[in-house]
Design an enzyme around this catalytic site. Sequence first.
Site, PDB file in Angstrom:
ATOM      1  N   ASP A   1      42.505  47.585  42.309  1.00 25.42           N
ATOM      2  CA  ASP A   1      42.910  45.825  40.923  1.00 25.42           C
ATOM      3  C   ASP A   1      41.884  45.326  41.842  1.00 25.42           C
ATOM      4  OD1 ASP A   1      44.164  44.417  38.951  1.00 25.42           O
ATOM      5  OD2 ASP A   1      45.179  44.218  40.709  1.00 25.42           O
TER       6      ASP A   1
ATOM      7  N   GLU B   1      40.965  49.237  37.375  1.00 27.42           N
ATOM      8  CA  GLU B   1      40.930  48.513  36.386  1.00 27.42           C
ATOM      9  C   GLU B   1      40.449  47.432  35.675  1.00 27.42           C
ATOM     10  OE1 GLU B   1      45.580  46.610  35.568  1.00 27.42           O
ATOM     11  OE2 GLU B   1      44.471  45.515  36.451  1.00 27.42           O
TER      12      GLU B   1
ATOM     13  N   ASP C   1      49.069  43.408  44.014  1.00 24.69           N
ATOM     14  CA  ASP C   1      47.873  44.050  43.875  1.00 24.69           C
ATOM     15  C   ASP C   1      47.829  45.226  44.650  1.00 24.69           C
ATOM     16  OD1 ASP C   1      46.556  41.297  43.010  1.00 24.69           O
ATOM     17  OD2 ASP C   1      46.827  40.277  45.250  1.00 24.69           O
TER      18      ASP C   1
END
Length: 174
Positions: free
Chosen positions: A7, A67, A139
């Site tokens: 991420d 992502e 996160d």
Amino acid sequence: MRIIGLDPGLRATGWGVILAEGNRLSHVAHGTIRTNPDDELAWRLRTVHDALTEIIAEWQPQAAAVEETFVNKNPSSTLKLGQVRGVVLLAPAQAGLPVAEYAPTEVKKAVVGTGAADKDQVHAMVRRLLPGVTVTGADAADALAVAICHAHNAATARRVLAAAAKAAPVRIGR
């Protein structure tokens, strides 16, 4: 298959490694790479790259999933996020890993069942899908969700290929 989910973020890049064996998922490791906001951009990017290189070497994933980012209202923030995302894509590619990318709505749908899920729902499902794990930060939870999404998509792709191979006619001779 061991999968690392990533991420990207300039302040904090989440990472999570899972093991996918058939339909069974298990937690391997997770964490957050933090950069010093007082450092120049180049040094912050290097921090992320160096940390990811070490994490990949230590945990030996076989695939990476990242992502995708959305466009921010602030053009400067969007540009910086794009730069850190490039580093996050580069590190696993340098290690020879296949790298998949998933939109946030794809990740939410794979983990929760709806692309409109909120972060709390995603994090709750990560804890449910990876029993016994105590996730240390949003996160890292997001990164684990990306890895879970990739595991689900990879399993589906394997089933589709197997079904296609089974349905293909066998030709003998001409």
